[in-house]
Write a protein that holds these residues in place. Structure first.
Motif, short mmCIF file in Angstrom:
data_model
loop_
_atom_site.label_atom_id
_atom_site.label_comp_id
_atom_site.label_asym_id
_atom_site.label_seq_id
_atom_site.Cartn_x
_atom_site.Cartn_y
_atom_site.Cartn_z
N GLU A 252 81.99 28.12 177.56
CA GLU A 252 81.75 29.56 177.50
C GLU A 252 81.37 30.06 176.17
O GLU A 252 81.55 31.42 175.76
N LEU A 254 82.87 28.88 173.39
CA LEU A 254 84.01 28.90 172.12
C LEU A 254 84.02 27.73 171.47
O LEU A 254 83.74 26.58 171.92
N ASN A 281 87.57 31.81 165.19
CA ASN A 281 86.81 33.05 165.26
C ASN A 281 85.47 33.07 164.77
O ASN A 281 85.22 32.90 163.61
N THR A 282 84.62 33.28 165.96
CA THR A 282 83.01 33.23 165.39
C THR A 282 82.41 34.51 165.65
O THR A 282 81.28 34.57 165.90
N GLU A 283 83.32 35.53 165.37
CA GLU A 283 82.92 36.95 165.39
C GLU A 283 82.25 37.15 166.74
O GLU A 283 81.09 37.98 167.05
N LYS A 284 82.73 36.62 167.94
CA LYS A 284 82.29 36.79 169.16
C LYS A 284 80.92 36.44 169.64
O LYS A 284 80.34 36.95 170.56
N GLU A 285 80.34 35.52 168.78
CA GLU A 285 78.90 34.94 168.93
C GLU A 285 79.26 33.54 169.90
O GLU A 285 80.08 32.96 169.77
N ARG A 286 78.34 33.59 170.96
CA ARG A 286 78.33 32.69 171.64
C ARG A 286 77.98 31.41 171.03
O ARG A 286 76.77 31.51 170.57
N THR A 303 74.71 29.67 166.89
CA THR A 303 74.97 30.70 168.00
C THR A 303 73.82 30.53 168.78
O THR A 303 72.63 30.11 168.63
#
Length: 491
Positions: A252, A254, A281-286, A303
């Motif tokens: 996904e 993460l 935490n990758t700032e919601k970047e895939r 990303t």
């Protein structure tokens, strides 16, 4: 062409030689050894040649590339190295060659004699095709086409070869126990541990575990592979090992991390070790790739949009959370910020390399081939695309809706500044020294480009020095507005 210019070991190669490089690996205690493959499938080595790790048949260092004849035409598909160093490769035919340091039998030839030339590792491998190899400090594991892990050999003081004991392993043997009949798709090694990802998304670890790098919730060494129960139900697709920490990428996008964290290499925002996988935490970047190397405490990730993050030990600094860079690959992070500045995997370029949208746009900037608009600044041309400018900038949307000209002259800004502005619209980044960023800040204010304005402010703040302080102070005062109140605080 493979860009190896960031690694100093290649600095003396002439441009015509650099243009021929298709694969490369930089290794050694000071990133002072390298092996590369040309488009003609010739293999060359250069550097200090510790323990004969260049495979040239002697122990002589060489500042100029020398050909490794036995490997020419072999089509290398995987390469890894230890800290001795020893080097192991897998070829397109599934063969394994090893050479260099062999004090712990990590070359798999049944002896402890250093290997000065690449030797075929044949014991228990003749009927197998190896697709991937991974090396720790003084041990090696290999993955076969049928998903077996893996054949392991070398130093085994902490059980890192997965044999069920701590005796060194002088020849390849299959890792059995709980991996029996399971299909492995990815492998990696830390200094003294090993990891394997299965086709069902499970991940196993074994070996040294005093920093929790196996992710098992404890600090006990493991002599056989053990499944990381904390990731039950999570689909892992890639694993990467640092010196004593581990990164895992999920299906996904993460990232989980665990193990040693004294340099912030887990990216958790602190420096506390973690014995269980912790979501980063990758700032919601895939995320599409994670990177680490057993020689360093540096971590990196890329990303889906092509942005590159880094954290951990970065040129002596401890960066405890993922930091956005202007790099285009994770390889750049290790070239510029890792200690030593080695490659974390085999660098490769193919003729049909896939480009992301971001990479494609960057490639087409100022390229006259398919551009439909050019700006004339200081007598020089900058080639761009009307559609992209309309999408990216309100000023150009209004301007280009009112004109159908294919050439526009610019007088109020310099060529350097205006080109940097247009390039920003293609790449979302700026690459100017702080003195020139002042002019770009002026342009950003004029065109009401707030994000560009903030990037310029950050560039100016980071570039403050005794030599340019007066110049930059004048700029800060000039551009002081309510939305950039932070600027004067840095003076």
């Amino acid at each position: 062409m493979l860009d190896v210019g960031k690694w100093p070991v290649f600095a003396l190669l002439p441009p015509e030689e650099l243009q021929l490089i298709r694969q490369a690996c930089v290794f050694g205690s000071a990133a002072n050894e390298a092996i590369y493959v040309t488009v003609n499938d010739e293999v060359f080595a250069l550097g200090t040649n510790c323990s004969g790790c260049l495979g040239l048949g002697d122990l002589q260092s060489t500042i100029e590339p020398r050909r490794i004849d036995v490997l020419c035409g072999k089509k290398i598909v995987s390469l890894s190295y230890g800290t001795g160093p020893h080097v192991v490769i897998a070829t397109a035919d599934g063969e394994v060659f090893a050479w260099g340091h062999n004090g712990y039998s990590q070359l798999g030839n049944g002896t402890t004699n250093h290997g000065l030339t690449p030797a075929l590792v044949s014991t228990n491998l003749l009927s197998k095709r190896v697709t991937e190899v991974a090396c720790g400090s003084h041990h090696t594991i290999a993955l076969t086409t049928d998903g077996e892990v893996c054949f392991r050999l070398g130093y085994n003081n902490s059980g890192q070869v997965g044999s069920g004991s701590t005796a060194n392993q002088p020849t390849p043997r299959r890792v059995s126990s709980c991996l029996q009949s399971k299909v492995v798709v990815n492998i990696a090694c830390g200094q003294l541990c090993s990891m394997a990802v299965l086709d069902n998304g499970e991940i196993y670890g074994w070996g040294y575990n005093c920093n929790g790098q196996l992710g098992l919730g404890n600090n006990g060494n493991q002599q056989t592979p053990c499944r990381i129960a904390a990731l039950q139900g999570v689909g892992i697709v890639q694993v990467a090992c640092g010196y004593a920490h581990t990164l895992a990428l999920t299906d996904e996008g993460l990232v989980y991390a665990w193990g040693a964290n004294s340099y912030g290499q887990l990216g958790t925002g602190n420096k506390s070790n973690q014995a269980v996988p912790t979501l980063i935490n990758t700032e919601k970047e895939r995320i599409v790739e994670v990177a680490a190397c057993h020689t360093s405490h540096t971590s990196s990730a890329k990303t889906q949009s092509g942005q590159v993050l880094m954290w951990g030990q970065c040129r002596g600094q401890a960066v405890a959370s993922p930091h956005l860079t202007h790099f285009s690959t994770t390889d750049d992070v290790f070239a510029c910020f890792a200690t030593p500045a080695v490659t974390w995997h085999l660098l490769s370029v193919d003729g049909d390399d896939y480009l992301t949208v971001a990479q494609s746009l960057k490639k087409e900037f100022d390229s006259p081939e398919i551009s439909d608009l050019k700006f004339l600044v200081d007598g020089k041309c900058i080639h761009v695309h009307k559609a992209l400018l309309k999408i990216r900038c309100e000023h150009f949307r209004a301007l280009l809706n009112e004109t159908d000209e294919d050439a526009i002259e610019i007088h109020q800004f310099s060529y350097l500044v205006y080109r940097a502005f247009l390039e920003y619209l293609y790449t979302d980044t700026i690459s100017l020294p702080p003195e020139d960023a002042i002019g770009l800040l002026d342009l950003a204010t004029f065109y009401r480009e707030m994000r560009l304005k903030r990037l310029c402010q950050e560039t100016i703040k980071r570039g403050i020095s005794e030599e340019n302080a007066i110049t930059l102070l004048s700029a800060a005062v000039k551009f002081y507005t309510g939305e950039c109140e932070s600027v004067p605080k840095y003076w």
